[in-house]
Write a protein that holds these residues in place. Structure first.
Motif, PDB file in Angstrom:
ATOM      1  N   SER A  92      54.542  -9.682 -16.112  1.00  0.00           N
ATOM      2  CA  SER A  92      54.246  -8.303 -16.429  1.00  0.00           C
ATOM      3  C   SER A  92      52.795  -8.204 -16.778  1.00  0.00           C
ATOM      4  O   SER A  92      52.522  -9.066 -17.253  1.00  0.00           O
ATOM      5  N   ILE A  93      51.965  -7.206 -16.186  1.00  0.00           N
ATOM      6  CA  ILE A  93      50.784  -7.212 -16.468  1.00  0.00           C
ATOM      7  C   ILE A  93      50.241  -6.081 -17.497  1.00  0.00           C
ATOM      8  O   ILE A  93      50.657  -4.754 -17.063  1.00  0.00           O
ATOM      9  N   ALA A  94      49.475  -6.462 -18.403  1.00  0.00           N
ATOM     10  CA  ALA A  94      48.897  -5.508 -19.361  1.00  0.00           C
ATOM     11  C   ALA A  94      47.849  -4.571 -19.001  1.00  0.00           C
ATOM     12  O   ALA A  94      47.849  -3.451 -18.904  1.00  0.00           O
ATOM     13  N   HIS A  95      46.563  -5.411 -18.609  1.00  0.00           N
ATOM     14  CA  HIS A  95      45.443  -4.932 -18.254  1.00  0.00           C
ATOM     15  C   HIS A  95      44.524  -6.009 -17.725  1.00  0.00           C
ATOM     16  O   HIS A  95      44.784  -7.257 -17.756  1.00  0.00           O
ATOM     17  N   GLU A  96      43.536  -5.592 -16.952  1.00  0.00           N
ATOM     18  CA  GLU A  96      42.431  -6.383 -16.355  1.00  0.00           C
ATOM     19  C   GLU A  96      41.474  -6.886 -17.386  1.00  0.00           C
ATOM     20  O   GLU A  96      40.992  -6.409 -18.208  1.00  0.00           O
ATOM     21  N   LEU A  97      41.414  -8.127 -17.553  1.00  0.00           N
ATOM     22  CA  LEU A  97      40.340  -8.839 -18.358  1.00  0.00           C
ATOM     23  C   LEU A  97      38.851  -9.033 -17.881  1.00  0.00           C
ATOM     24  O   LEU A  97      38.019  -8.900 -18.615  1.00  0.00           O
ATOM     25  N   GLY A  98      38.914  -9.050 -16.500  1.00  0.00           N
ATOM     26  CA  GLY A  98      37.603  -9.276 -16.092  1.00  0.00           C
ATOM     27  C   GLY A  98      37.446  -9.628 -14.389  1.00  0.00           C
ATOM     28  O   GLY A  98      38.822  -9.994 -14.080  1.00  0.00           O
ATOM     29  N   ARG A  99      36.562  -9.569 -13.946  1.00  0.00           N
ATOM     30  CA  ARG A  99      36.360  -9.840 -12.493  1.00  0.00           C
ATOM     31  C   ARG A  99      34.901 -10.545 -12.177  1.00  0.00           C
ATOM     32  O   ARG A  99      34.006 -10.125 -12.677  1.00  0.00           O
ATOM     33  N   GLY A 100      35.093 -11.241 -11.023  1.00  0.00           N
ATOM     34  CA  GLY A 100      33.798 -11.763 -10.394  1.00  0.00           C
ATOM     35  C   GLY A 100      33.737 -11.457  -8.950  1.00  0.00           C
ATOM     36  O   GLY A 100      34.467 -10.233  -8.618  1.00  0.00           O
ATOM     37  N   THR A 101      32.883 -12.139  -8.002  1.00  0.00           N
ATOM     38  CA  THR A 101      32.678 -11.666  -6.871  1.00  0.00           C
ATOM     39  C   THR A 101      33.764 -11.649  -6.141  1.00  0.00           C
ATOM     40  O   THR A 101      34.148 -10.951  -5.231  1.00  0.00           O
ATOM     41  N   THR A 102      34.726 -12.688  -6.332  1.00  0.00           N
ATOM     42  CA  THR A 102      35.780 -13.133  -5.533  1.00  0.00           C
ATOM     43  C   THR A 102      37.134 -13.120  -6.350  1.00  0.00           C
ATOM     44  O   THR A 102      38.259 -12.929  -5.844  1.00  0.00           O
TER      45      THR A 102
ATOM     46  N   ASP B 251      51.845 -14.891 -23.532  1.00  0.00           N
ATOM     47  CA  ASP B 251      50.672 -14.179 -22.870  1.00  0.00           C
ATOM     48  C   ASP B 251      49.948 -15.315 -21.866  1.00  0.00           C
ATOM     49  O   ASP B 251      50.034 -16.439 -22.316  1.00  0.00           O
ATOM     50  N   VAL B 252      49.753 -15.047 -20.966  1.00  0.00           N
ATOM     51  CA  VAL B 252      49.109 -15.885 -20.106  1.00  0.00           C
ATOM     52  C   VAL B 252      47.932 -15.084 -19.276  1.00  0.00           C
ATOM     53  O   VAL B 252      47.831 -13.625 -19.274  1.00  0.00           O
ATOM     54  N   ALA B 253      47.034 -15.806 -18.848  1.00  0.00           N
ATOM     55  CA  ALA B 253      45.799 -15.145 -17.730  1.00  0.00           C
ATOM     56  C   ALA B 253      46.210 -15.514 -16.627  1.00  0.00           C
ATOM     57  O   ALA B 253      46.533 -16.424 -15.910  1.00  0.00           O
ATOM     58  N   ILE B 254      46.204 -14.249 -15.512  1.00  0.00           N
ATOM     59  CA  ILE B 254      46.766 -14.416 -14.329  1.00  0.00           C
ATOM     60  C   ILE B 254      45.408 -14.247 -13.367  1.00  0.00           C
ATOM     61  O   ILE B 254      44.793 -13.041 -13.370  1.00  0.00           O
ATOM     62  N   LYS B 255      45.002 -15.256 -12.611  1.00  0.00           N
ATOM     63  CA  LYS B 255      43.780 -14.973 -11.744  1.00  0.00           C
ATOM     64  C   LYS B 255      44.357 -14.876 -10.555  1.00  0.00           C
ATOM     65  O   LYS B 255      45.303 -15.386  -9.719  1.00  0.00           O
ATOM     66  N   THR B 256      43.748 -13.734  -9.612  1.00  0.00           N
ATOM     67  CA  THR B 256      43.978 -13.371  -8.399  1.00  0.00           C
ATOM     68  C   THR B 256      42.775 -13.268  -7.791  1.00  0.00           C
ATOM     69  O   THR B 256      41.589 -13.372  -8.059  1.00  0.00           O
ATOM     70  N   ALA B 257      42.929 -13.077  -6.197  1.00  0.00           N
ATOM     71  CA  ALA B 257      41.775 -12.530  -5.449  1.00  0.00           C
ATOM     72  C   ALA B 257      41.363 -11.211  -5.916  1.00  0.00           C
ATOM     73  O   ALA B 257      41.964 -10.281  -6.388  1.00  0.00           O
ATOM     74  N   ASN B 258      39.979 -10.905  -5.945  1.00  0.00           N
ATOM     75  CA  ASN B 258      39.260  -9.647  -6.017  1.00  0.00           C
ATOM     76  C   ASN B 258      39.970  -8.554  -4.944  1.00  0.00           C
ATOM     77  O   ASN B 258      40.326  -8.838  -3.971  1.00  0.00           O
ATOM     78  N   PRO B 259      40.765  -7.716  -5.536  1.00  0.00           N
ATOM     79  CA  PRO B 259      41.460  -6.638  -4.725  1.00  0.00           C
ATOM     80  C   PRO B 259      40.540  -6.212  -3.683  1.00  0.00           C
ATOM     81  O   PRO B 259      40.981  -5.538  -3.011  1.00  0.00           O
ATOM     82  N   ARG B 260      39.111  -6.140  -3.664  1.00  0.00           N
ATOM     83  CA  ARG B 260      38.161  -5.273  -3.010  1.00  0.00           C
ATOM     84  C   ARG B 260      37.861  -6.271  -1.803  1.00  0.00           C
ATOM     85  O   ARG B 260      37.481  -5.777  -0.770  1.00  0.00           O
ATOM     86  N   LEU B 261      38.390  -7.425  -1.543  1.00  0.00           N
ATOM     87  CA  LEU B 261      38.223  -8.266  -0.511  1.00  0.00           C
ATOM     88  C   LEU B 261      39.124  -8.133   0.391  1.00  0.00           C
ATOM     89  O   LEU B 261      40.437  -7.547   0.059  1.00  0.00           O
ATOM     90  N   SER B 262      38.992  -8.359   1.562  1.00  0.00           N
ATOM     91  CA  SER B 262      39.862  -8.335   2.718  1.00  0.00           C
ATOM     92  C   SER B 262      39.375  -9.337   3.776  1.00  0.00           C
ATOM     93  O   SER B 262      38.588 -10.080   3.684  1.00  0.00           O
TER      94      SER B 262
END
Length: 349
Positions: free
Chosen positions: A21-31, A45-56
């Motif tokens: 389950s996701i609480a909130h965004e911690l931060g983001r970079g270029t990718t 609690d864990v940190a979940i790292k994904t691709a930046n949602p703005r990438l395509s």
């Protein structure tokens, strides 16, 4: 509205990624983008790292391959000073890595905010990171991007090595699959992996690297902690890389006279231009740092003894109200000798 808020308005923050389950965004970079998640199975609690949602398109696919590659490499490691990887998967169209949730700040943020480390604290942090590197190197993993931004300080002296995005290890991706923000392009058009200020000379020259590249980078990080400035500075990336490749840095104790010469020598050996002149293993570097820390601890013990001797002499004087001047002078002289000896050890090692 801030730039961050504006960018977030273009997508819906996920409520769930995989089993988390996701609480909130911690931060983001270029990718990449990192969320605070909760593992409902084990209750942490864990940190979940994904691709930046703005990438395509191809950028998103490359970032997702990079995430899995990072998980495969860092997931081989288990060390108190390396971030722990818990899980990695692709579900519901989202590729993610679940890792240890760290609370604190990166060393880069602390240094940029004016945090300064006395020699023994910088040495303690360097010793722990050297131990983490030795653990990684023994398992065939070379970080290749060791820098303050990739050292997370959980508390004042407890570092965690993070972000194995361009690490080299078993089942690694080819170099053309790395994150775009981790590629430096020179004026001549050559591309190099890593972050310029902390690159080894062989990285700067585009040559093959081994574990000794991480040893150089750790030396550069310790240099900045000890002096408050980077070993090399230039107006452009190519000039900076030229300095890294061919110019010797000023000794840390020359930049900051408070740096003990013995610790300065450790940093300079780690930053030797030629890999064969550096420490040949992170373990050897850790041993020399540990040796300095033990000497420093003994010196501080002598210093405490000197202070105690002076205080006891003063108390005896006050209690008797008729001081024996010879006893008092002898105590103060002994304290002065111990103080001088402690100061010499702290300065010259």
């Amino acid at each position: 509205m801030s730039a961050t808020a504006s960018s977030r308005s273009h997508y819906s923050e996920p409520h769930r990624i995989g089993r988390f389950s996701i609480a909130h965004e911690l931060g983001r970079g270029t990718t990449g983008c990192v969320y605070l998640g909760h593992d409902t199975v084990v209750g942490r609690d864990v940190a979940i790292k994904t691709a930046n949602p703005r990438l395509s398109g191809s950028d998103k696919a490359r970032c997702e391959r990079q995430l899995i590659n990072e998980a495969r490499i860092a997931g081989r490691l288990s060390h108190p000073n390396i971030v722990t990887i818990y899980d990695a998967s692709s579900e519901g169209g989202v590729t993610y890595v679940a890792m240890e949730y760290l609370q604190g700040h990166t060393l880069a943020r602390l240094l940029d905010g004016g945090r300064r480390y006395p020699a023994h604290e910088a040495a303690s942090i360097g010793w722990r990171i050297a131990g983490a590197l030795e653990h990684a190197h023994r398992r065939g993993v070379v970080h290749r991007d060791l820098k303050p931004a990739n050292i997370y300080m959980v508390n004042d002296l407890q570092p965690k090595l993070i972000d194995f995005g361009i690490a080299r290890g078993p089942n690694r991706l080819p170099d053309d699959e790395v994150r775009p923000d981790e590629v430096v392009t020179l004026m001549a058009g050559e591309q190099l992996l890593g972050t310029p200020n902390y690159m080894s000379p062989e990285q700067a020259r585009g040559e093959p690297v081994d574990a000794r590249t991480d040893i150089y980078s750790l030396g550069a990080v310790m240099y900045e902690m000890l002096t408050g400035c980077k070993p090399f500075q230039a107006q452009s990336a190519d000039k900076l890389l030229q300095q890294i490749a061919y110019k010797a840095p000023r000794a840390p104790h020359e930049v900051n006279p408070e740096v003990p010469m013995s610790l300065s020598r450790v940093v300079l050996q780690a930053m030797s231009k030629r890999p064969e002149k550096r420490y040949q293993s992170a373990e050897r570097m850790a041993l020399d740092i540990r040796r300095y820390l033990l000497k420093e601890r003994r010196a501080r013990r002598r210093l405490n003894l000197a202070v105690d001797a002076a205080v006891q002499a003063a108390e005896r004087d006050e209690d008797t109200r008729a001081p024996d001047r010879r006893l008092l002078l002898a105590g103060l002289a002994a304290a002065a000798v111990l103080l001088a000896a402690a100061a010499a050890v702290l300065k010259f090692g």
